[in-house]
Structure formats: structure tokens, C-alpha cells
Scaffold this motif. Sequence first.
Motif, PDB file in Angstrom:
ATOM      1  N   ALA A 136       0.828  -1.207   0.000  1.00 62.55           N
ATOM      2  CA  ALA A 136       0.000   0.000   0.000  1.00 62.55           C
ATOM      3  C   ALA A 136       0.866   1.262   0.000  1.00 62.55           C
ATOM      4  O   ALA A 136       0.577   2.218  -0.731  1.00 62.55           O
ATOM      5  N   ALA A 137       1.931   1.289   0.792  1.00 62.11           N
ATOM      6  CA  ALA A 137       2.805   2.471   0.860  1.00 62.11           C
ATOM      7  C   ALA A 137       3.465   2.734  -0.486  1.00 62.11           C
ATOM      8  O   ALA A 137       3.480   3.877  -0.965  1.00 62.11           O
ATOM      9  N   ASP A 161      11.171   9.494  -0.504  1.00 63.55           N
ATOM     10  CA  ASP A 161      10.586  10.349   0.536  1.00 63.55           C
ATOM     11  C   ASP A 161       9.101  10.053   0.716  1.00 63.55           C
ATOM     12  O   ASP A 161       8.599   9.999   1.839  1.00 63.55           O
ATOM     13  N   ARG A 162       8.415   9.868  -0.400  1.00 60.22           N
ATOM     14  CA  ARG A 162       6.971   9.635  -0.321  1.00 60.22           C
ATOM     15  C   ARG A 162       6.657   8.261   0.265  1.00 60.22           C
ATOM     16  O   ARG A 162       5.699   8.119   1.036  1.00 60.22           O
ATOM     17  N   ILE A 163       7.446   7.251  -0.070  1.00 66.37           N
ATOM     18  CA  ILE A 163       7.234   5.922   0.524  1.00 66.37           C
ATOM     19  C   ILE A 163       7.424   5.993   2.036  1.00 66.37           C
ATOM     20  O   ILE A 163       6.618   5.446   2.797  1.00 66.37           O
ATOM     21  N   GLU A 164       8.465   6.673   2.475  1.00 72.22           N
ATOM     22  CA  GLU A 164       8.718   6.808   3.911  1.00 72.22           C
ATOM     23  C   GLU A 164       7.559   7.527   4.599  1.00 72.22           C
ATOM     24  O   GLU A 164       7.123   7.131   5.682  1.00 72.22           O
ATOM     25  N   LEU A 165       7.038   8.567   3.967  1.00 75.27           N
ATOM     26  CA  LEU A 165       5.871   9.273   4.506  1.00 75.27           C
ATOM     27  C   LEU A 165       4.658   8.347   4.571  1.00 75.27           C
ATOM     28  O   LEU A 165       3.950   8.306   5.579  1.00 75.27           O
ATOM     29  N   GLU A 166       4.414   7.605   3.515  1.00 74.89           N
ATOM     30  CA  GLU A 166       3.267   6.695   3.490  1.00 74.89           C
ATOM     31  C   GLU A 166       3.388   5.619   4.565  1.00 74.89           C
ATOM     32  O   GLU A 166       2.390   5.243   5.181  1.00 74.89           O
ATOM     33  N   LEU A 167       4.589   5.126   4.817  1.00 77.68           N
ATOM     34  CA  LEU A 167       4.778   4.147   5.890  1.00 77.68           C
ATOM     35  C   LEU A 167       4.438   4.771   7.246  1.00 77.68           C
ATOM     36  O   LEU A 167       3.768   4.145   8.071  1.00 77.68           O
TER      37      LEU A 167
END
Length: 108
Positions: free
Chosen positions: A22-23, A92-98
Motif C-alpha cells: 500500500a505504501a 521520501d513519499r514511501i517513507e511518509l506513506e509508511l
Amino acid sequence: MTAFDPEKFDDTYVHYFDELQAAYSRAFQHLHGRYDSRVLRAIDHHVLGESEPVYLGGGEFRIELPDDPRERVENVPFDDEEFEAVLEAFVDRIELELRRIFEFEDGA
């Protein structure tokens, strides 16, 4: 959503596969249309497919990339600056989504 357990995150793909998927998917969708789709897809398939998410503690995550990420997409025609910008935004966006999925940060 599965409750977050930092110890289980060491075996991420066993315990949190759906959340990871999902992330990565949300990050891709967020960036789609903002960057060249060829670059975005190349990074998604050839670089991030070999990445490893790591929990650092305190609600922070890091995406560890494979060695030589640019070389993994050398057959796709785009310049290094563009590649680096898209890769950085994607990670950066994956880390935020996690952080959002595991409720360390609001989903705003």
C-alpha cells in the motif's frame, strides 16, 4: 491494518506485506502525473523492487536502495538529474506513506 510491532518489522514481508504494498502504491499514485512516467516506472520496477524498508525507531523509516540504482535503469533514456530527483521524491513519499499507514503521522 495490523498493529505495528518494531520487532516484527525486521521480517517485514512476512508480517507487513500488505502495508508495504500500500505504501509503495500510494507513493507511485501521488507522483504519477508529476514526473515523467517512464522514469517513475523504471525506478518502481528496477530500483524499488529491490529496496528494503527499515524501521529506525521513533516512527521513522528509511528505504535502503540496492547498489548502483542508476545502472539498473541504464536502458531508459533520461538524464541523471531527472533520475535523482524522481528517486528522491519517490523514496521520501514511501517513507511518509509508511509513517501514515502505521499511524505515526496524520494522513493529511
